[in-house]
Design a protein around this motif. Structure first.
Motif, short mmCIF file in Angstrom:
data_model
loop_
_atom_site.label_atom_id
_atom_site.label_comp_id
_atom_site.label_asym_id
_atom_site.label_seq_id
_atom_site.Cartn_x
_atom_site.Cartn_y
_atom_site.Cartn_z
N MET A 1 52.36 66.61 46.36
CA MET A 1 50.92 66.38 46.29
C MET A 1 50.64 64.88 46.26
O MET A 1 51.22 64.15 45.47
N ASP A 2 49.73 64.43 47.12
CA ASP A 2 49.37 63.02 47.16
C ASP A 2 48.44 62.68 46.00
O ASP A 2 47.54 63.46 45.65
N GLU A 3 48.66 61.52 45.42
CA GLU A 3 47.77 61.03 44.37
C GLU A 3 46.76 60.05 44.98
O GLU A 3 47.01 59.43 46.00
N PHE A 4 45.62 59.95 44.31
CA PHE A 4 44.60 58.99 44.70
C PHE A 4 44.67 57.84 43.72
O PHE A 4 44.35 57.98 42.54
N ARG A 5 45.08 56.68 44.21
CA ARG A 5 45.42 55.54 43.34
C ARG A 5 44.27 54.54 43.29
O ARG A 5 43.85 54.02 44.32
N VAL A 6 43.82 54.27 42.07
CA VAL A 6 42.66 53.41 41.86
C VAL A 6 43.00 52.28 40.89
O VAL A 6 43.49 52.55 39.79
N ASP A 7 42.77 51.05 41.30
CA ASP A 7 42.76 49.94 40.35
C ASP A 7 41.35 49.92 39.78
O ASP A 7 40.39 49.54 40.47
N THR A 8 41.21 50.32 38.54
CA THR A 8 39.92 50.73 37.99
C THR A 8 39.04 49.59 37.49
O THR A 8 37.95 49.84 36.99
N HIS A 9 39.51 48.34 37.65
CA HIS A 9 38.67 47.22 37.21
C HIS A 9 39.24 45.92 37.75
O HIS A 9 40.25 45.43 37.27
N VAL A 10 38.57 45.37 38.76
CA VAL A 10 38.96 44.06 39.29
C VAL A 10 37.74 43.16 39.32
O VAL A 10 36.61 43.61 39.47
N LYS A 11 37.98 41.86 39.19
CA LYS A 11 36.91 40.87 39.16
C LYS A 11 36.78 40.11 40.47
O LYS A 11 35.81 39.37 40.65
N VAL A 12 37.76 40.23 41.35
CA VAL A 12 37.81 39.45 42.59
C VAL A 12 37.79 40.39 43.78
O VAL A 12 38.31 41.50 43.72
N LEU A 13 37.17 39.93 44.88
CA LEU A 13 37.11 40.76 46.07
C LEU A 13 36.89 39.88 47.30
O LEU A 13 35.87 39.20 47.42
N ASP A 14 37.87 39.88 48.18
CA ASP A 14 37.76 39.21 49.47
C ASP A 14 38.81 39.82 50.40
O ASP A 14 39.45 40.83 50.05
N ALA B 1 45.60 45.07 48.09
CA ALA B 1 45.39 46.43 47.58
C ALA B 1 46.01 47.46 48.51
O ALA B 1 46.67 48.40 48.07
N LYS B 2 45.80 47.28 49.80
CA LYS B 2 46.37 48.22 50.77
C LYS B 2 47.89 48.15 50.78
O LYS B 2 48.57 49.18 50.85
N ALA B 3 48.42 46.94 50.68
CA ALA B 3 49.87 46.78 50.70
C ALA B 3 50.51 47.43 49.49
O ALA B 3 51.67 47.87 49.56
N ARG B 4 49.78 47.52 48.41
CA ARG B 4 50.31 48.13 47.19
C ARG B 4 49.98 49.61 47.09
O ARG B 4 50.19 50.24 46.05
N GLY B 5 49.46 50.17 48.16
CA GLY B 5 49.25 51.61 48.21
C GLY B 5 48.03 52.11 47.48
O GLY B 5 47.94 53.31 47.17
N LEU B 6 47.08 51.24 47.21
CA LEU B 6 45.87 51.68 46.52
C LEU B 6 44.91 52.36 47.49
O LEU B 6 44.84 52.01 48.67
N ASP B 7 44.16 53.30 46.96
CA ASP B 7 43.12 53.99 47.74
C ASP B 7 41.74 53.47 47.40
O ASP B 7 40.80 53.65 48.19
N ALA C 1 46.04 57.05 38.70
CA ALA C 1 46.30 57.97 39.81
C ALA C 1 45.69 59.34 39.49
O ALA C 1 46.09 59.99 38.52
N PHE C 2 44.73 59.74 40.31
CA PHE C 2 44.12 61.06 40.18
C PHE C 2 44.87 62.06 41.04
O PHE C 2 45.39 61.72 42.10
N GLU C 3 44.88 63.29 40.59
CA GLU C 3 45.64 64.32 41.30
C GLU C 3 44.99 64.72 42.62
O GLU C 3 45.68 65.15 43.54
N GLU C 4 43.66 64.62 42.68
CA GLU C 4 42.95 65.07 43.87
C GLU C 4 42.37 63.89 44.65
O GLU C 4 42.03 62.85 44.08
N ARG C 5 42.25 64.08 45.95
CA ARG C 5 41.66 63.08 46.83
C ARG C 5 40.18 62.89 46.49
O ARG C 5 39.45 63.85 46.24
N LEU C 6 39.74 61.63 46.46
CA LEU C 6 38.35 61.28 46.19
C LEU C 6 37.84 60.48 47.38
O LEU C 6 38.33 59.38 47.64
N ASP C 7 36.87 61.01 48.10
CA ASP C 7 36.45 60.39 49.35
C ASP C 7 35.28 59.44 49.22
O ASP C 7 35.05 58.62 50.12
N THR C 8 34.55 59.51 48.14
CA THR C 8 33.36 58.68 47.99
C THR C 8 33.31 58.06 46.60
O THR C 8 34.00 58.52 45.67
N GLY C 9 32.47 57.05 46.46
CA GLY C 9 32.27 56.45 45.15
C GLY C 9 31.72 57.45 44.15
O GLY C 9 32.10 57.44 42.97
#
Length: 251
Positions: A1-14, A21-27, A172-180
């Motif tokens: 089963m695929d997990e849905f991986r979330v970094d749940t709090h970041v302060k930077v975005l570019d 994030a993609k290289a580290r397998g985050l969704d 990591a959530f057990e189910e796929r999450l497609d939207t915010g």
């Protein structure tokens, strides 16, 4: 089963953050920069979201005054909420908006919810952070104790203020999450999840770097210069709030 991986709090975005994030397998990332208004956060989150990486806007609201700060992370807000209002007023506003309310870095330094705060607002808090790179081991242990004591779900995040820290920790959530909206609901409903973090020397160095950054961002001079004049974007006296929070402002 695929997990849905979330970094749940970041302060930077570019572009670099997205690439890492993609290289580290985050969704997904939850993006909550300091002292930025919700519409600006939402616009930037939308700009950097794509089919590979979901970026969800959030606000880490600084409640209370400088000496009695209580940080609260709100995800799924529909209306802006300023900093430097009372904790009680912030919680009431989150409740009105039915936002998901997370307790980041509990009982850490002088910027966090304490046990008595969590007890007072237990019905409005949806999860407690149990792993944060700025913590020492004793802080993570205490956070886990609080989650167990109050029977609240856990989450973990990189709390990345530095680009290189993104993806050091994830939930990591057990189910796929497609939207915010689905991620907000998963956090609020206590959906099954596991907390992971990288390890080894590299991770310890990233933790040290983030801890060192704490001293840079938490100086009275910086806060006094930037946020107490009443004209900054998230000050409750800013024109954008049209006086709605004047009676609960601490400055």
């Amino acid at each position: 089963m695929d997990e849905f991986r979330v970094d749940t709090h970041v302060k930077v975005l570019d572009e670099g953050v997205v690439e890492r994030a993609k290289a580290r397998g985050l969704d997904a990332l939850v993006y909550a920069p300091h002292f930025r208004r919700l519409p600006d956060i939402e616009a930037r989150a939308e700009r950097f979201s794509d089919e590979e990486l979901l970026v969800v806007p959030a606000r880490e609201v600084f409640t209370g005054d400088w000496r009695n700060r209580k940080h609260v992370l709100a995800v799924g807000l529909s209306d802006p909420v300023p900093d430097f209002i009372t904790l009680e007023a912030a919680m009431a506003e989150f409740d009105r908006q039915d936002a998901t309310v997370l307790a980041p870095h509990p009982e850490f330094a002088t910027v966090s919810l304490e046990a008595h705060d969590i007890r007072a607002h237990r019905e409005r808090i949806d999860a407690i952070e149990v792993y944060n790179p700025k913590h020492f081991g004793i802080h993570n242990d205490r956070a886990r104790e609080l989650a167990e004591e109050f029977d609240l779900p856990a989450f973990g995040s990189s709390y990345a203020h530095l680009h290189g820290s993104v993806g050091e920790v994830w939930t990591a959530f057990e189910e796929r999450l497609d939207t915010g909206e689905e991620l907000v609901d998963a956090l609020k409903s206590g959906a099954p999840r596991r907390i992971y973090h990288r390890d080894g020397v590299g991770h310890r160095l990233r933790c040290a770097a983030e801890f060192g950054h704490l001293f840079y961002e938490n100086t009275w001079k910086k806060i006094d210069r930037l946020f107490l004049s009443g004209t900054e974007p998230t000050h409750p006296g800013h024109i954008a709030y049209d006086g709605a929070f004047a009676d609960v402002s601490v400055y």
